[in-house]
Design a protein around this motif. Structure first.
Motif, PDB file in Angstrom:
ATOM      1  N   SER A  12       0.875  -1.407  -0.195  1.00  0.00           N
ATOM      2  CA  SER A  12      -0.058  -0.500   0.048  1.00  0.00           C
ATOM      3  C   SER A  12       0.971   1.346   0.093  1.00  0.00           C
ATOM      4  CB  SER A  12      -1.275   0.744   1.466  1.00  0.00           C
ATOM      5  OG  SER A  12      -0.031   0.044   2.353  1.00  0.00           O
ATOM      6  N   ARG A  72      -6.486  -3.650   1.396  1.00  0.00           N
ATOM      7  CA  ARG A  72      -7.878  -2.706   1.436  1.00  0.00           C
ATOM      8  C   ARG A  72      -8.403  -3.193   2.651  1.00  0.00           C
ATOM      9  NH1 ARG A  72      -9.098  -1.870  -5.037  1.00  0.00           N
ATOM     10  NH2 ARG A  72     -10.543  -0.885  -4.175  1.00  0.00           N
ATOM     11  N   TRP A 162      -9.118   4.459  -5.392  1.00  0.00           N
ATOM     12  CA  TRP A 162      -9.941   3.310  -4.361  1.00  0.00           C
ATOM     13  C   TRP A 162     -10.907   3.933  -3.202  1.00  0.00           C
ATOM     14  CZ3 TRP A 162      -9.517   2.363   0.885  1.00  0.00           C
ATOM     15  CH2 TRP A 162      -8.921   2.578   1.382  1.00  0.00           C
ATOM     16  N   ARG A 163     -10.224   5.014  -2.911  1.00  0.00           N
ATOM     17  CA  ARG A 163     -11.103   5.982  -1.172  1.00  0.00           C
ATOM     18  C   ARG A 163     -12.849   5.889  -1.657  1.00  0.00           C
ATOM     19  NH1 ARG A 163      -6.007   7.120   0.224  1.00  0.00           N
ATOM     20  NH2 ARG A 163      -5.356   6.643   2.700  1.00  0.00           N
TER      21      ARG A 163
END
Length: 338
Positions: A12, A72, A162-163
């Motif tokens: 990440s 994630r 993605w957030r």
């Protein structure tokens, strides 16, 4: 004391930019890296990690003492359960899970398997918030009434995708509201009782139109006879003026500028009972992720406690999930329902 071998579960941004520089100075050697996406691995070549794999079982079966999980959000709980079953100590990124049931299952698994579990909320252990709690505990503002956090920021381009995607675990609440709860809960020192929240989509670049701006109100139990309130604003599309925090009491207040970021040394100002104002030194300087890793190392070695325990992580998650439910159901959510 020899270094502990740690495996990274999740290639990440936070692992690469925030954590990697802090492992070695705090007694950890990164021995393995896992991710489900092999295309991320070339970006990690400079770190020369001995084992790089898309096989989680292989990483957990290797000679590592602990894992740092920063995958994630929807992967946190199942990967933590696997790590606990493999007998590895766990530093788990927030949020612990997407449901309270899954988060409690992680805590139970760590206990059953005799491994240490900590949550990587970086803000509560920093010198700024430690100073604020000390001032409140010393009675500098009299009885505590309320607090207000502004955690509205401009989300960097490289982490926008993605957030705010319409996927499990996405959105501003599980990214930022949970952080604010991790700060407010120990500040008030009593249980949060109920949460009300409203959320909208504002950022023009947010093509998914998912919630990117949320405001919450939290009631805390009256430990000293007075009920207490907290208010927060979290957003991904607000570039100015930076984060801040106010703490209000019967006889004064505390104001913090740059309160909620790991890379800026916040300032603390005490508004005294006589109306004068004093800047309070905090001793800020050490990276907040370094503090977390040092305390995690001490925790593993039975020489201290982590910045945020599993129980504290559960409580922060409960507040965040209550905010989500409040928005979804258009009502105030009692924490006892969580």
């Amino acid at each position: 004391m020899p270094n502990l071998n740690i495996g990274l579960v999740g290639a990440s941004f936070v692992a690469a930019d925030r954590m990697m520089p802090m492992f070695a100075p705090n007694g950890f050697e990164v021995s393995a890296l896992f991710d489900t996406d092999e295309q991320r691995f070339p970006l990690w070549a400079e770190h020369q990690i001995p084992m790089v794999s898309d096989d989680l079982d292989a990483v957990l079966g290797s000679d590592i003492d602990a894992v740092y999980i920063s995958s994630r959000n929807e992967q946190h709980a199942p990967q933590a359960l696997a790590a606990a079953a493999a007998g590895k100590h766990i530093l788990l990124e927030k949020p612990m899970a997407l449901t309270m049931a899954d988060a409690r299952a992680v805590v139970d698994a760590a206990y059953r398997n005799g491994v240490k579990l900590a949550v990587n909320h970086h803000l509560p252990g920093g010198p700024v918030h430690s100073t604020v709690r000390r001032l409140v505990d010393e009675g500098r503002i009299g009885r505590l009434y309320s607090a207000r956090i502004n955690h509205a920021v401009a989300l960097p381009q490289k982490v926008r995708e993605w957030r705010l995607a319409p996927v499990p675990g996405g959105g501003v609440i599980l990214d930022i509201t949970v952080h604010d709860a991790s700060v407010l809960n120990p500040l008030f020192g009593t249980m949060p009782l109920r949460v009300s929240a409203l959320g909208v989509s504002q950022a023009p670049w947010n093509v998914h139109r998912t919630m990117d701006s949320v405001m919450t109100t939290i009631e805390y139990a009256a430990g000293d006879g007075l009920p207490k309130l907290a208010q927060t604003h979290e957003a991904f599309g607000v570039p100015f003026p930076g984060t801040s925090m106010e703490v209000h009491g019967e006889d004064g207040a505390i104001v913090v500028h740059d309160a909620m970021t790991p890379t800026i040394e916040g300032t603390v100002t005490w508004h005294k009972p006589d109306g004068s104002v004093e800047d309070i030194p905090t001793g800020a300087g050490e990276d907040l992720y370094s503090i977390n890793l040092r305390r995690f190392r001490d925790f593993i070695s039975d020489e201290g406690t982590p910045t945020v325990t599993s129980d504290e992580g559960l409580l922060a998650l409960a507040v965040a999930l209550a905010a989500e439910r409040s928005i979804g159901e258009a009502r105030t959510i009692p924490l006892e329902e969580m």
